[in-house]
Design an enzyme around this catalytic site. Structure first.
Site, short mmCIF file in Angstrom:
data_model
loop_
_atom_site.label_atom_id
_atom_site.label_comp_id
_atom_site.label_asym_id
_atom_site.label_seq_id
_atom_site.Cartn_x
_atom_site.Cartn_y
_atom_site.Cartn_z
N ASP A 16 0.37 12.32 -0.98
CA ASP A 16 0.77 11.55 0.20
C ASP A 16 -0.17 11.80 1.38
OD1 ASP A 16 2.29 9.82 1.67
OD2 ASP A 16 3.85 11.28 2.14
N ASN A 64 5.80 0.76 -4.60
CA ASN A 64 4.50 0.54 -3.95
C ASN A 64 3.98 -0.91 -4.09
OD1 ASN A 64 3.22 3.89 -4.64
ND2 ASN A 64 4.14 3.08 -2.78
C1 FPP Z 1 0.55 7.75 -0.73
O1 FPP Z 1 -0.11 7.83 0.53
C2 FPP Z 1 -0.41 7.41 -1.78
C3 FPP Z 1 -0.32 6.32 -2.61
C4 FPP Z 1 0.78 5.36 -2.54
C5 FPP Z 1 -1.37 6.02 -3.62
C6 FPP Z 1 -2.00 7.22 -4.27
C7 FPP Z 1 -3.08 6.75 -5.17
C8 FPP Z 1 -4.26 7.39 -5.34
C9 FPP Z 1 -4.60 8.67 -4.69
C10 FPP Z 1 -5.30 6.82 -6.25
C11 FPP Z 1 -4.83 6.77 -7.68
C12 FPP Z 1 -5.92 6.79 -8.62
C13 FPP Z 1 -6.22 7.83 -9.41
C14 FPP Z 1 -7.40 7.73 -10.26
C15 FPP Z 1 -5.41 9.08 -9.46
P1 FPP Z 1 0.22 6.74 1.65
O2 FPP Z 1 -0.63 5.57 1.42
O3 FPP Z 1 1.69 6.46 1.64
O4 FPP Z 1 -0.20 7.51 2.95
P2 FPP Z 1 0.48 7.38 4.37
O5 FPP Z 1 1.88 7.90 4.23
O6 FPP Z 1 -0.38 8.25 5.23
O7 FPP Z 1 0.42 5.93 4.78
#
Ligand code: FPP
Length: 240
Positions: A16, A64
């Site tokens: 996150d 998501n």
């Molecule tokens: C949450 O942070 C993260 C996600 C919803 C996506 C995570 C995906 C990846 C790291 C890439 C996946 C690919 C591989 C190869 C593992 P957020 O976007 O909710 O962050 P925020 O809370 O700061 O907005």
């Protein structure tokens, strides 16, 4: 002095804070995910050097899909890229390597990604270094509903009696069948939620939270989380 716990066998990570990391730098959110995917690779290598047996990551939840098409596409592209890379590296990775599993619903996922997921799972099935679970299109409640359906079908077919349904049987109908439950759940970025991640399996997991954003998460942060875990008093409902 109380004895410390040994190394956790299974660590589960909620990646996150990617969006906030990007925002802080004036970059599009997708750049945060890109960096997050790099950190995922780094942490896999480090955890396997430490001797962690199972490592699970929350990459994309069933919720998501509500994000913008651009952001969803960018995450799917990162997955595609990782899967293609896994395929390419397969030959140089004969000894050891990760046994990769994708936990989540295949329905609704782009067909080319589903094909790559199946191939990577099949080709990595004999690897022994570390299990890597990537939760994609994953929801904990959805997983339990699917398991309940599987068991209901067996009851309907007459091969299972309702009174024979146990915790063990339900566990064996989950995506994580045969794997130990997470010992430690890590959530960076200052949030204190489980967000539908491995909810059945994490019933007795220890939690570690920190303000560090996932794209800034380092091997030293993993060390800190493991150290905190090792100093926890795990009782599993027993008295002190
Ligand atoms: C949450 O942070 C993260 C996600 C919803 C996506 C995570 C995906 C990846 C790291 C890439 C996946 C690919 C591989 C190869 C593992 P957020 O976007 O909710 O962050 P925020 O809370 O700061 O907005």
């Amino acid at each position: 002095m109380r004895e410390t716990n040994s190394l956790p066998r299974h660590i589960a990570v909620i990646m996150d804070g990617n969006g906030r990391w990007a925002k802080k730098r004036g970059l599009p959110r997708t750049e945060g995910h890109k960096q997050g995917a790099e950190v995922f690779r780094r942490i896999c290598r480090y955890a396997s050097d430490l001797g962690i047996e199972y490592l699970s990551f929350y990459a994309f939840s069933t919720e998501n899909w509500k994000r913008s098409a651009q952001e969803v596409d960018a995450i799917m592209d990162l997955l595609r890229h990782y899967l293609a890379e896994m395929e390419e590296r397969e030959d140089e990775n004969k000894e050891g390597g990760y046994r990769i599993r994708f936990l989540g619903a295949r329905e609704g996922m782009p067909q080319d990604i589903v094909r790559l997921m199946d191939e990577v799972e099949e080709r990595s099935a004999d690897k022994t270094r570390m299990f890597v679970n990537l939760c994609v299109n994953y929801g904990g409640r959805d997983e339990i509903v699917r398991a309940a359906r599987t068991l209901a079908e067996r009851v309907q077919a007459g091969t299972l009696q309702p009174q024979d349904i146990t915790e063990r049987l339900l566990s064996d109908a989950l995506y994580t069948a045969g794997q130990p439950d997470p010992d430690l759940v890590i959530r960076p970025s200052g949030e204190f939620r489980l967000s539908n991640f491995l909810i059945w399996q994490s019933a007795y997991a220890e939690f570690w939270y920190d303000d560090v954003l996932w794209p800034d998460f380092t091997p030293a942060d993993l060390d800190r989380a493991i150290e905190a875990y090792q100093n926890r008093d795990r009782r599993f409902g027993n008295a002190k």
